[in-house]
Design a protein around this motif. Structure first.
Motif, PDB file in Angstrom:
ATOM      1  N   THR B  31       7.580 -55.354  40.610  1.00 28.83           N
ATOM      2  CA  THR B  31       8.244 -55.659  41.870  1.00 28.83           C
ATOM      3  C   THR B  31       9.725 -55.872  41.608  1.00 28.83           C
ATOM      4  O   THR B  31      10.088 -56.646  40.726  1.00 28.83           O
ATOM      5  N   VAL B  32      10.546 -55.177  42.372  1.00 24.96           N
ATOM      6  CA  VAL B  32      11.993 -55.369  42.255  1.00 24.96           C
ATOM      7  C   VAL B  32      12.582 -55.525  43.651  1.00 24.96           C
ATOM      8  O   VAL B  32      12.167 -54.837  44.589  1.00 24.96           O
ATOM      9  N   SER B  33      13.498 -56.444  43.766  1.00 25.85           N
ATOM     10  CA  SER B  33      14.161 -56.700  45.048  1.00 25.85           C
ATOM     11  C   SER B  33      15.659 -56.588  44.866  1.00 25.85           C
ATOM     12  O   SER B  33      16.178 -56.833  43.775  1.00 25.85           O
ATOM     13  N   TRP B  34      16.336 -56.230  45.935  1.00 28.03           N
ATOM     14  CA  TRP B  34      17.797 -56.142  45.934  1.00 28.03           C
ATOM     15  C   TRP B  34      18.359 -57.089  46.993  1.00 28.03           C
ATOM     16  O   TRP B  34      17.792 -57.236  48.093  1.00 28.03           O
ATOM     17  N   TYR B  35      19.494 -57.711  46.644  1.00 29.18           N
ATOM     18  CA  TYR B  35      20.148 -58.669  47.526  1.00 29.18           C
ATOM     19  C   TYR B  35      21.643 -58.368  47.579  1.00 29.18           C
ATOM     20  O   TYR B  35      22.227 -57.900  46.605  1.00 29.18           O
ATOM     21  N   GLN B  36      22.226 -58.709  48.713  1.00 31.89           N
ATOM     22  CA  GLN B  36      23.672 -58.650  48.886  1.00 31.89           C
ATOM     23  C   GLN B  36      24.184 -60.074  49.054  1.00 31.89           C
ATOM     24  O   GLN B  36      23.658 -60.833  49.860  1.00 31.89           O
ATOM     25  N   GLN B  37      25.202 -60.437  48.285  1.00 25.53           N
ATOM     26  CA  GLN B  37      25.753 -61.782  48.397  1.00 25.53           C
ATOM     27  C   GLN B  37      27.250 -61.715  48.657  1.00 25.53           C
ATOM     28  O   GLN B  37      28.026 -61.369  47.760  1.00 25.53           O
ATOM     29  N   ALA B  38      27.638 -62.043  49.855  1.00 22.98           N
ATOM     30  CA  ALA B  38      29.053 -62.117  50.185  1.00 22.98           C
ATOM     31  C   ALA B  38      29.623 -63.418  49.638  1.00 22.98           C
ATOM     32  O   ALA B  38      28.881 -64.376  49.370  1.00 22.98           O
ATOM     33  N   LEU B  39      30.909 -63.452  49.491  1.00 28.71           N
ATOM     34  CA  LEU B  39      31.568 -64.609  48.898  1.00 28.71           C
ATOM     35  C   LEU B  39      31.275 -65.872  49.704  1.00 28.71           C
ATOM     36  O   LEU B  39      31.432 -65.902  50.926  1.00 28.71           O
ATOM     37  N   GLY B  40      30.791 -66.909  49.033  1.00 25.25           N
ATOM     38  CA  GLY B  40      30.541 -68.188  49.679  1.00 25.25           C
ATOM     39  C   GLY B  40      29.240 -68.278  50.451  1.00 25.25           C
ATOM     40  O   GLY B  40      28.981 -69.294  51.101  1.00 25.25           O
ATOM     41  N   GLN B  41      28.417 -67.237  50.396  1.00 20.61           N
ATOM     42  CA  GLN B  41      27.151 -67.249  51.124  1.00 20.61           C
ATOM     43  C   GLN B  41      25.981 -67.096  50.170  1.00 20.61           C
ATOM     44  O   GLN B  41      26.155 -66.736  49.006  1.00 20.61           O
ATOM     45  N   GLY B  42      24.791 -67.368  50.679  1.00 22.06           N
ATOM     46  CA  GLY B  42      23.594 -67.153  49.885  1.00 22.06           C
ATOM     47  C   GLY B  42      23.233 -65.677  49.846  1.00 22.06           C
ATOM     48  O   GLY B  42      23.686 -64.893  50.683  1.00 22.06           O
TER      49      GLY B  42
END
Lengths: 108, 114
Positions: B31-42
Motif C-alpha cells: 500500500t502506498v499513499s501520496w500527500y500534498q503538504q502546503a507550507l504551514g498546513q498538514g
C-alpha cells in the motif's frame, strides 16, 4: 471520517512532561487512534497508536478513555529536539486525514 | 531509517508543465499513499494504491494521477501545473499486516511552480 480537534500550539520547557489532547467525537467502532510527529521539511514519523485504554512505547504514552471520544499523547521529559508538529488521526484506512496539528515548542 | 525514498529532492517547474515524482517503498509494503503538504498546513491526502490499483482518493482533480509498480515503486504525475501546486509531496507506505494507520513516510519532494 472522524474529524479531530487539537490545540494549535503549546509551549513547554526541557525536562517537563507534555500532554497533548485530541478530541474525536465521531470516532467509529473499528477506528484506531494514531499520532505522528513532523519536523520541518521532513515526512511525518509514526509515534504511537492505540485502540483503547493505555499504550506505552519507548518515546510516548497514549491515554484513551472508555468512550474513546478523546485521547492524550504524553511525552515524558521533553527535550529541545521534541520541538515539532504533532498530528492526531483516527480511522480512514484508505483516506488518511491530517488536521493542522499541534505545534509544540520546547524552550531551554 | 524508514526505507521509503523519494526523488527528486527538489524540483522547479513552470506553470502549465507536467511533472513526475517517484517513490520507492520497502518490500512487503503493498500500500502506498501520496500527500500534498502546503507550507504551514498538514498533509492532504491525494490518493492511495494497493497492488497497483487505486483504492482511495482525496479531493484532487484528475490532473493528479498515479501509478504503482510490482517492484514497490510508484509515481505521482501532475499535469498542467498551477502555482498552487507548489508544495512538499510525500509518499507513505504501509506494511501489509499493519493495524490502524501506521505508515512510513518518505522525506518528500519539494516542488516549486513558477
Amino acid at each position: 471520517l472522524a474529524k479531530t480537534t487539537q490545540p494549535i500550539s503549546m509551549d513547554s520547557y526541557e525536562g517537563q512532561e507534555v500532554n497533548i489532547t485530541c478530541s474525536h467525537n465521531n470516532i467509529a467502532t473499528n477506528d484506531y487512534i494514531t499520532w505522528y510527529q513532523q519536523f520541518p521539511s521532513q515526512g511525518p514519523r509514526f509515534i504511537i497508536q492505540g485502540y483503547k485504554t493505555k499504550v506505552t512505547n519507548e518515546v510516548a504514552s497514549l491515554f484513551i478513555p472508555a468512550d474513546r471520544k478523546s485521547s492524550t499523547l504524553s511525552l515524558p521529559r521533553v527535550s529541545l529536539s521534541d520541538t515539532a508538529v504533532y498530528y492526531c488521526l483516527v480511522g480512514g484506512y484508505n483516506k488518511l486525514i491530517f488536521g493542522a496539528g499541534t505545534r509544540l515548542a520546547v524552550h531551554p | 531509517e524508514t526505507g521509503v525514498t523519494q526523488s527528486p529532492t527538489h524540483l522547479i517547474k513552470t506553470r502549465g508543465q507536467q511533472v513526475t515524482l517517484r517513490c520507492s517503498s520497502q518490500s512487503g509494503h503493498n500500500t502506498v499513499s501520496w500527500y500534498q503538504q502546503a507550507l504551514g498546513q498538514g498533509p492532504q491526502f491525494i490518493f492511495q494504491y494497493y497492488r497497483e490499483e487505486e483504492n482511495g482518493r482525496g479531493n484532487f482533480p484528475p490532473r493528479f494521477s498515479g501509478l504503482q509498480f510490482p517492484n514497490y515503486s510508484s509515481e505521482l504525475n501532475v499535469n498542467a501545473l498551477e502555482l498552487d501546486d507548489s508544495a512538499l509531496y510525500l509518499c507513505a507506505s504501509r506494511p501489509d499486516r499493519a493495524l490502524g494507520n501506521e505508515q512510513f513516510f518518505g522525506p518528500g519532494t519539494r516542488l516549486t511552480v513558477l
